[in-house]
Design a protein around this motif. Structure first.
Motif, PDB file in Angstrom:
ATOM      1  N   CYS A 235      40.747 -11.566  -0.388  1.00 54.42           N
ATOM      2  CA  CYS A 235      42.052 -10.915  -0.594  1.00 54.42           C
ATOM      3  C   CYS A 235      43.183 -11.874  -0.255  1.00 54.42           C
ATOM      4  CB  CYS A 235      42.187  -9.690   0.305  1.00 54.42           C
ATOM      5  SG  CYS A 235      41.090  -8.387  -0.160  1.00 54.42           S
ATOM      6  N   ILE A 236      42.843 -12.971   0.439  1.00 53.08           N
ATOM      7  CA  ILE A 236      43.877 -13.935   0.834  1.00 53.08           C
ATOM      8  C   ILE A 236      44.220 -14.826  -0.363  1.00 53.08           C
ATOM      9  CG2 ILE A 236      44.351 -15.935   2.350  1.00 53.08           C
ATOM     10  CD1 ILE A 236      44.286 -13.257   3.841  1.00 53.08           C
ATOM     11  N   ASP A 237      45.501 -14.941  -0.652  1.00 48.51           N
ATOM     12  CA  ASP A 237      45.955 -15.870  -1.693  1.00 48.51           C
ATOM     13  C   ASP A 237      46.366 -17.168  -0.999  1.00 48.51           C
ATOM     14  OD1 ASP A 237      47.154 -17.359  -3.609  1.00 48.51           O
ATOM     15  OD2 ASP A 237      48.545 -15.804  -4.295  1.00 48.51           O
ATOM     16  N   SER A 238      45.479 -18.150  -1.064  1.00 49.18           N
ATOM     17  CA  SER A 238      45.691 -19.401  -0.316  1.00 49.18           C
ATOM     18  C   SER A 238      46.790 -20.263  -0.924  1.00 49.18           C
ATOM     19  CB  SER A 238      44.381 -20.191  -0.232  1.00 49.18           C
ATOM     20  OG  SER A 238      43.389 -19.399   0.367  1.00 49.18           O
ATOM     21  N   CYS A 239      47.441 -19.758  -1.963  1.00 53.84           N
ATOM     22  CA  CYS A 239      48.605 -20.465  -2.530  1.00 53.84           C
ATOM     23  C   CYS A 239      49.906 -19.946  -1.909  1.00 53.84           C
ATOM     24  CB  CYS A 239      48.657 -20.294  -4.040  1.00 53.84           C
ATOM     25  SG  CYS A 239      47.258 -21.072  -4.849  1.00 53.84           S
ATOM     26  N   CYS A 240      49.833 -18.890  -1.092  1.00 53.56           N
ATOM     27  CA  CYS A 240      51.067 -18.438  -0.432  1.00 53.56           C
ATOM     28  C   CYS A 240      50.809 -17.833   0.963  1.00 53.56           C
ATOM     29  CB  CYS A 240      51.843 -17.464  -1.303  1.00 53.56           C
ATOM     30  SG  CYS A 240      50.968 -15.947  -1.660  1.00 53.56           S
ATOM     31  N   GLN A 241      49.582 -17.512   1.291  1.00 51.37           N
ATOM     32  CA  GLN A 241      49.304 -16.913   2.606  1.00 51.37           C
ATOM     33  C   GLN A 241      48.511 -17.895   3.478  1.00 51.37           C
ATOM     34  OE1 GLN A 241      47.281 -13.438   0.769  1.00 51.37           O
ATOM     35  NE2 GLN A 241      48.584 -12.203   2.093  1.00 51.37           N
ATOM     36  N   VAL A 242      48.950 -18.093   4.709  1.00 50.27           N
ATOM     37  CA  VAL A 242      48.221 -18.960   5.642  1.00 50.27           C
ATOM     38  C   VAL A 242      47.586 -18.088   6.724  1.00 50.27           C
ATOM     39  CG1 VAL A 242      48.357 -20.895   7.257  1.00 50.27           C
ATOM     40  CG2 VAL A 242      49.901 -20.801   5.306  1.00 50.27           C
ATOM     41  N   VAL A 243      46.256 -18.125   6.817  1.00 47.83           N
ATOM     42  CA  VAL A 243      45.596 -17.472   7.956  1.00 47.83           C
ATOM     43  C   VAL A 243      45.740 -18.452   9.111  1.00 47.83           C
ATOM     44  CG1 VAL A 243      43.442 -16.540   8.869  1.00 47.83           C
ATOM     45  CG2 VAL A 243      43.962 -16.302   6.437  1.00 47.83           C
ATOM     46  N   THR A 244      46.553 -18.125  10.082  1.00 49.18           N
ATOM     47  CA  THR A 244      46.813 -19.095  11.164  1.00 49.18           C
ATOM     48  C   THR A 244      45.769 -18.993  12.273  1.00 49.18           C
ATOM     49  OG1 THR A 244      48.273 -17.566  12.299  1.00 49.18           O
ATOM     50  CG2 THR A 244      49.296 -19.126  10.752  1.00 49.18           C
ATOM     51  N   HIS A 245      45.316 -17.755  12.557  1.00 48.78           N
ATOM     52  CA  HIS A 245      44.353 -17.555  13.648  1.00 48.78           C
ATOM     53  C   HIS A 245      43.454 -16.373  13.312  1.00 48.78           C
ATOM     54  CE1 HIS A 245      47.771 -19.497  15.714  1.00 48.78           C
ATOM     55  NE2 HIS A 245      46.854 -20.029  16.500  1.00 48.78           N
ATOM     56  N   VAL A 246      42.285 -16.349  13.952  1.00 49.78           N
ATOM     57  CA  VAL A 246      41.493 -15.111  14.008  1.00 49.78           C
ATOM     58  C   VAL A 246      41.292 -14.805  15.484  1.00 49.78           C
ATOM     59  CG1 VAL A 246      40.337 -15.295  11.779  1.00 49.78           C
ATOM     60  CG2 VAL A 246      39.320 -16.413  13.768  1.00 49.78           C
ATOM     61  N   LYS A 247      41.153 -13.521  15.806  1.00 52.53           N
ATOM     62  CA  LYS A 247      40.978 -13.183  17.227  1.00 52.53           C
ATOM     63  C   LYS A 247      40.068 -11.960  17.376  1.00 52.53           C
ATOM     64  CE  LYS A 247      45.094 -10.328  17.657  1.00 52.53           C
ATOM     65  NZ  LYS A 247      46.341 -10.048  18.338  1.00 52.53           N
ATOM     66  N   PHE A 248      39.371 -11.900  18.517  1.00 56.81           N
ATOM     67  CA  PHE A 248      38.507 -10.749  18.813  1.00 56.81           C
ATOM     68  C   PHE A 248      38.598 -10.461  20.309  1.00 56.81           C
ATOM     69  CE2 PHE A 248      35.971 -14.627  18.533  1.00 56.81           C
ATOM     70  CZ  PHE A 248      35.437 -14.711  19.812  1.00 56.81           C
ATOM     71  N   PRO A 249      38.299  -9.207  20.723  1.00 54.81           N
ATOM     72  CA  PRO A 249      38.454  -8.862  22.137  1.00 54.81           C
ATOM     73  C   PRO A 249      37.522  -9.666  23.039  1.00 54.81           C
ATOM     74  CG  PRO A 249      38.124  -6.899  20.786  1.00 54.81           C
ATOM     75  CD  PRO A 249      37.848  -8.070  19.902  1.00 54.81           C
ATOM     76  N   VAL A 250      38.004  -9.993  24.243  1.00 57.57           N
ATOM     77  CA  VAL A 250      37.134 -10.678  25.212  1.00 57.57           C
ATOM     78  C   VAL A 250      35.974  -9.742  25.555  1.00 57.57           C
ATOM     79  CG1 VAL A 250      39.001 -12.049  26.237  1.00 57.57           C
ATOM     80  CG2 VAL A 250      38.403  -9.855  27.231  1.00 57.57           C
ATOM     81  N   LYS A 251      34.875 -10.355  25.944  1.00 57.34           N
ATOM     82  CA  LYS A 251      33.677  -9.563  26.267  1.00 57.34           C
ATOM     83  C   LYS A 251      33.860  -8.882  27.613  1.00 57.34           C
ATOM     84  CE  LYS A 251      29.528 -11.441  27.366  1.00 57.34           C
ATOM     85  NZ  LYS A 251      28.247 -12.109  27.131  1.00 57.34           N
ATOM     86  N   LYS A 252      33.568  -7.585  27.653  1.00 60.93           N
ATOM     87  CA  LYS A 252      33.660  -6.854  28.919  1.00 60.93           C
ATOM     88  C   LYS A 252      32.275  -6.803  29.568  1.00 60.93           C
ATOM     89  CE  LYS A 252      37.445  -4.047  27.177  1.00 60.93           C
ATOM     90  NZ  LYS A 252      37.342  -4.390  25.751  1.00 60.93           N
ATOM     91  N   LYS A 253      32.282  -6.332  30.816  1.00 62.19           N
ATOM     92  CA  LYS A 253      31.012  -6.171  31.527  1.00 62.19           C
ATOM     93  C   LYS A 253      30.083  -5.267  30.695  1.00 62.19           C
ATOM     94  CE  LYS A 253      29.863  -5.204  36.379  1.00 62.19           C
ATOM     95  NZ  LYS A 253      28.561  -4.727  36.164  1.00 62.19           N
ATOM     96  N   ASN A 254      28.799  -5.539  30.685  1.00 65.57           N
ATOM     97  CA  ASN A 254      27.798  -4.763  29.941  1.00 65.57           C
ATOM     98  C   ASN A 254      27.908  -4.885  28.421  1.00 65.57           C
ATOM     99  OD1 ASN A 254      26.650  -3.754  32.293  1.00 65.57           O
ATOM    100  ND2 ASN A 254      28.179  -2.125  32.384  1.00 65.57           N
ATOM    101  N   GLN A 255      28.643  -5.883  27.943  1.00 62.48           N
ATOM    102  CA  GLN A 255      28.671  -6.106  26.505  1.00 62.48           C
ATOM    103  C   GLN A 255      27.988  -7.440  26.189  1.00 62.48           C
ATOM    104  OE1 GLN A 255      32.763  -5.794  25.178  1.00 62.48           O
ATOM    105  NE2 GLN A 255      32.704  -3.570  25.275  1.00 62.48           N
ATOM    106  N   GLY A 256      27.411  -7.525  25.001  1.00 58.72           N
ATOM    107  CA  GLY A 256      26.739  -8.767  24.626  1.00 58.72           C
ATOM    108  C   GLY A 256      26.647  -8.883  23.118  1.00 58.72           C
ATOM    109  N   SER A 257      26.408 -10.090  22.641  1.00 60.27           N
ATOM    110  CA  SER A 257      26.307 -10.281  21.195  1.00 60.27           C
ATOM    111  C   SER A 257      25.240 -11.322  20.881  1.00 60.27           C
ATOM    112  CB  SER A 257      27.653 -10.724  20.619  1.00 60.27           C
ATOM    113  OG  SER A 257      27.971 -12.029  21.053  1.00 60.27           O
ATOM    114  N   ALA A 258      24.785 -11.300  19.640  1.00 59.88           N
ATOM    115  CA  ALA A 258      23.778 -12.277  19.206  1.00 59.88           C
ATOM    116  C   ALA A 258      23.842 -12.419  17.694  1.00 59.88           C
ATOM    117  CB  ALA A 258      22.385 -11.842  19.635  1.00 59.88           C
TER     118      ALA A 258
END
Ligand SMILES: Cc1cc2nc3c(=O)[nH]c(=O)nc-3n(C[C@H](O)[C@H](O)[C@H](O)COP(=O)(O)OP(=O)(O)OC[C@H]3O[C@@H](n4cnc5c(N)ncnc54)[C@H](O)[C@@H]3O)c2cc1C
Length: 289
Positions: free
Chosen positions: A157-180
């Motif tokens: 959906c991003i039009d790289s001829c006019c839109q710049v994705v500058t950053h991506v972000k996600f929530p910090v991991k809390k206690k009892n959370q994990g990913s793989a």
């Protein structure tokens, strides 16, 4: 044909370049996807706007409860980052799987999303991590959930001829959370994933509080295994539950047979095993936290 190559020093300069060239300039980051498209004639532009000299896009930071990754951050950089290893092992594991060392040194995480490939390794892990993107144009900045960035298979959906994705972000991991993150591939060589799965779990004692379980390539962009996610909400953390979730993950897995990625029957057969493994790994990560 490309006639000019510019290195803006700021995001504002980058969007101004894009706007001045009215659809004929395009962003380039690592160029690992774009250069091939230009070579094959699948994409054309007169000016390439290189983001790699913009200082604010080079870093991975922890800000206001989020891990924020700049548009020039490469797979190699993310795979080694202490912040990513601590808060998002799924992303570090995914980045380590991308291409070869050369590709990981050049290719960016943001490019991996904007390219729109449904099985892009980093994008699958970032979907499990509930990632949003910051998108800047001449008009200003808006945020967009990663899941809304796909317009179709290999279409953004991003039009790289006019839109710049500058950053991506996600929530910090809390206690009892994990990913793989896990992927199946043909052989120990440069190979595209045949199947990728990623999970983010939040535990309350011996119960799954919630789970984000992502499977690809089964549609336009990484997809939620919704039936398995629903089943796991409030379920006990046990072998039987995890095995059942693996079976339920098949309900949303619309694989298509492919000469490169393997038959749909084969991938449907192994999917439950990969889901079981990724859930076990995410639970282990959560119990470490
Ligand atoms: C040999 C080889 C092996 C590979 N193996 C894998 C693999 O195993 N797994 C995998 O997931 N991928 C793989 N890839 C794909 C590729 O390396 C990744 O998708 C890479 O992350 C793309 O990032 P980039 O910085 O190179 O993007 P680029 O090629 O620079 O850009 C890709 C697209 O995104 C746009 N774009 C880039 N940055 C921005 C931005 N900030 N804002 C707006 N638009 C932007 C560009 O205009 C372009 O359309 C492989 C590629 C090659 C050539």
């Amino acid at each position: 044909m490309v006639q000019n190559y510019v290195f803006p020093a700021t995001v504002s300069e980058a969007v101004t370049f894009l706007s001045t060239n009215r659809g004929k300039a395009r962003i380039i980051a690592g160029g690992t996807d774009l250069m091939l498209e230009l070579q094959d004639g699948k994409n054309t532009c007169d000016v390439l706007v290189d983001l790699t000299q913009i200082a604010e896009l080079k870093n991975i930071t922890e800000e206001n409860g989020y891990i924020r990754i700049g548009a020039s951050v490469t797979h190699a950089q993310a795979a080694k980052s202490d912040l990513i290893l601590k808060h998002a092992p799924a992303l570090a594991q995914a980045c380590r799987k991308v291409g070869s060392l050369q590709i990981r040194n050049m290719g960016t995480i943001v490019g991996n999303i904007v390219t729109g490939n449904p099985a892009a390794d980093a994008a699958v892990a970032l979907t499990a991590l509930e990632t949003t993107a910051e998108v800047t144009t001449l008009e200003g900045m808006q945020t967009m959930p990663l899941e809304d960035m796909y317009a179709g298979v290999c279409l953004s959906c991003i039009d790289s001829c006019c839109q710049v994705v500058t950053h991506v972000k996600f929530p910090v991991k809390k206690k009892n959370q994990g990913s793989a993150y896990l992927r199946m591939e043909q052989r120990k060589a440069l190979a595209l994933p045949m199947l990728n799965v990623s999970a983010m779990v939040s535990l309350s004692g011996d119960t799954f509080e919630w789970v984000r379980l992502i499977v690809a390539p089964v549609g336009a962009g990484p997809q939620h295994a919704q039936d398995a996610e629903e089943f796991l909400k409030g379920a006990s953390v046990s072998e039987a539950t995890i095995v059942e979730a693996g079976k339920l993950a098949r309900n949303q897995a619309m694989f298509r047979s492919s000469a490169i990625r393997g038959s749909k029957e084969y991938r449907m057969g192994v999917l439950p095993v990969f889901v079981e493994r990724v859930l076990h790994a995410a639970v282990e990560d959560a119990r470490k936290a």
